[in-house]
Design an enzyme around this catalytic site. Sequence first.
Site, PDB file in Angstrom:
ATOM      1  N   ARG A  16      76.473 106.753  97.889  1.00 21.42           N
ATOM      2  CA  ARG A  16      76.060 107.888  96.784  1.00 21.42           C
ATOM      3  C   ARG A  16      76.069 106.791  95.602  1.00 21.42           C
ATOM      4  O   ARG A  16      75.350 106.892  94.976  1.00 21.42           O
ATOM      5  CB  ARG A  16      76.982 108.864  96.681  1.00 21.42           C
ATOM      6  CG  ARG A  16      76.447 109.951  95.554  1.00 21.42           C
ATOM      7  CD  ARG A  16      77.076 110.946  95.376  1.00 21.42           C
ATOM      8  NE  ARG A  16      78.370 111.428  96.079  1.00 21.42           N
ATOM      9  CZ  ARG A  16      79.570 111.164  95.625  1.00 21.42           C
ATOM     10  NH1 ARG A  16      79.605 110.261  94.719  1.00 21.42           N
ATOM     11  NH2 ARG A  16      80.490 111.376  96.507  1.00 21.42           N
ATOM     12  N   TYR A  34      53.581 119.020  83.741  1.00 23.89           N
ATOM     13  CA  TYR A  34      53.917 119.238  84.979  1.00 23.89           C
ATOM     14  C   TYR A  34      54.791 120.534  85.063  1.00 23.89           C
ATOM     15  O   TYR A  34      55.667 120.639  84.386  1.00 23.89           O
ATOM     16  CB  TYR A  34      54.693 118.357  85.625  1.00 23.89           C
ATOM     17  CG  TYR A  34      55.049 118.298  87.107  1.00 23.89           C
ATOM     18  CD1 TYR A  34      54.030 118.326  87.882  1.00 23.89           C
ATOM     19  CD2 TYR A  34      56.193 118.334  87.461  1.00 23.89           C
ATOM     20  CE1 TYR A  34      54.300 118.250  89.383  1.00 23.89           C
ATOM     21  CE2 TYR A  34      56.600 118.684  88.643  1.00 23.89           C
ATOM     22  CZ  TYR A  34      55.661 118.648  89.989  1.00 23.89           C
ATOM     23  OH  TYR A  34      55.710 118.613  91.095  1.00 23.89           O
ATOM     24  N   ASP A  65      57.345 110.707  80.352  1.00 24.08           N
ATOM     25  CA  ASP A  65      57.115 110.981  82.014  1.00 24.08           C
ATOM     26  C   ASP A  65      55.667 110.066  82.032  1.00 24.08           C
ATOM     27  O   ASP A  65      54.654 110.428  81.677  1.00 24.08           O
ATOM     28  CB  ASP A  65      57.012 112.511  82.308  1.00 24.08           C
ATOM     29  CG  ASP A  65      56.552 112.694  83.609  1.00 24.08           C
ATOM     30  OD1 ASP A  65      56.114 111.692  84.432  1.00 24.08           O
ATOM     31  OD2 ASP A  65      56.643 113.794  84.287  1.00 24.08           O
ATOM     32  N   LYS A  84      54.242 109.548  93.659  1.00 26.39           N
ATOM     33  CA  LYS A  84      52.840 109.388  93.429  1.00 26.39           C
ATOM     34  C   LYS A  84      52.434 108.086  93.463  1.00 26.39           C
ATOM     35  O   LYS A  84      52.673 107.501  94.464  1.00 26.39           O
ATOM     36  CB  LYS A  84      52.643 110.020  91.872  1.00 26.39           C
ATOM     37  CG  LYS A  84      53.400 111.505  91.623  1.00 26.39           C
ATOM     38  CD  LYS A  84      52.870 112.567  92.685  1.00 26.39           C
ATOM     39  CE  LYS A  84      54.101 113.911  92.471  1.00 26.39           C
ATOM     40  NZ  LYS A  84      54.234 114.444  91.416  1.00 26.39           N
TER      41      LYS A  84
HETATM   42  C1  LIG Z   1      55.303 115.248  90.727  1.00 22.57           C
HETATM   43  C2  LIG Z   1      55.618 115.022  89.198  1.00 22.57           C
HETATM   44  C3  LIG Z   1      56.913 115.369  88.783  1.00 22.57           C
HETATM   45  C4  LIG Z   1      58.098 115.719  89.854  1.00 22.57           C
HETATM   46  O1  LIG Z   1      58.255 114.886  90.956  1.00 22.57           O
HETATM   47  P1  LIG Z   1      58.785 115.085  92.182  1.00 22.57           P
HETATM   48  O2  LIG Z   1      59.035 113.697  92.871  1.00 22.57           O
HETATM   49  O3  LIG Z   1      57.675 115.950  93.139  1.00 22.57           O
HETATM   50  O4  LIG Z   1      60.098 115.824  92.020  1.00 22.57           O
HETATM   51  C5  LIG Z   1      57.265 115.122  87.451  1.00 22.57           C
HETATM   52  N1  LIG Z   1      56.190 114.906  86.661  1.00 22.57           N
HETATM   53  C6  LIG Z   1      55.003 114.586  86.993  1.00 22.57           C
HETATM   54  C7  LIG Z   1      53.947 114.400  85.967  1.00 22.57           C
HETATM   55  C8  LIG Z   1      54.580 114.869  88.353  1.00 22.57           C
HETATM   56  O5  LIG Z   1      53.227 114.597  88.543  1.00 22.57           O
END
Ligand SMILES: *Cc1c(COP(=O)(O)O)cnc(C)c1O
Length: 381
Positions: free
Chosen positions: A46, A98, A170, A195
């Site tokens: 961890r 998001y 983000d 992504k």
């Molecule tokens: C998908 C996404 C998230 C969340 O990420 P996960 O890996 O699904 O928890 C946060 N911000 C944006 C812009 C996203 O597209």
Amino acid sequence: MKFGTKAIHAGVSPDPTTGAVMTPIYQTSTYAQDAPGQHKGYEYARTQNPTRTALEANLAALENGKHGICFGSGLAAMDAVLKLLSPGDEIISTNDLYGGSYRLMTRIYAKYGIKAHFLDLNDLEAVKAVVNDKTRLFWVETPTNPMLNIVDIEAICQLAREKGIWSCVDNTFASPFLQNPLDLGADIVLHSATKYLGGHSDVVLGALITNQDELAEQFHFFQNAAGAVPGPQDCFLVLRGTKTLHLRVERACQNAAQIAEFLKAQPQVDQVYYPGFTDHPGHTTAKKQMRMFGGMVSFDLKGGKLDDAVKALSGTHLFTLAESLGGVESLIGHPASMTHASIPRAERLKVGLTDSLIRLSVGVEDVEDLQQDLKHALGQL
Ligand SMILES: *Cc1c(COP(=O)(O)O)cnc(C)c1O
């Protein structure tokens, strides 16, 4: 070192025990110690794992950052950022973001006395009017999801600096190949590596990158103390993904530019949202802070009818109807019922997210085939 070279080499070196060129998947929960407290820097998985260490170094390099800290998902990474706050603190966030990020702030952290304000972060006067001595964090998403608005990162991060407020960007939609927020003054960058970084729709993982030692120390503490860590196989998959990030994103951007132009010419289509258009309100800012305009395109149908959207969404063969984005394959989605269903309809409509809005994550297929697929689906309306 330039981007493509870093994508392939940063953080990884042949395995010291065998010479394996690819970073092994260290599928272990614990590590042998020679004597109590005498070990090779790894005690318990961890806390540290060598596959994760390699990925963290790789992602830090891609964002021109000093520290990378990985989590079990993008939202787990965001959760670690919000753990910096205490009851009574306030967040000022992008108003078009998001859905899961909105949900984490309003459904979980609100309960602990942390208030989030959702604003157009390009309207600095409006932001200044809401800033007060409790404001601790600016939450920035750009390009925004799903409207593809552009926030001027440098401007909002400069305001954050002046006021002594943390800024977190983000950067999931752009990927580090297109945009590097730390260079523009951000304190923290967040990625859903699920992504573009992973890039093959086969893993869920999140990461934070920062240049600040104190923030990194806090995030490592949360990573270990709260335990939302990714497994080594998932780290391996993202590390494999980043090696081709520059190739995939460049191609996706080229395809998206052509798809956006194509959609504009279709009789069934009303507005096309794409920051590469010179008449897009954020075009100048996008040009300033991004290398290309991204692989995402959103559009509205004439008449704005949900039924038409459902027909179009069900009529594609190459574009798969699914949540998520950033994979090599093209995806089509309906934000109102899918990714953004957790945002109240009235809030959605305020930012232009109508019932007929369709979002495309353009992949790296041959663009002629993608266009034909969309033409066929739209022809059914
Ligand atoms: C998908 C996404 C998230 C969340 O990420 P996960 O890996 O699904 O928890 C946060 N911000 C944006 C812009 C996203 O597209």
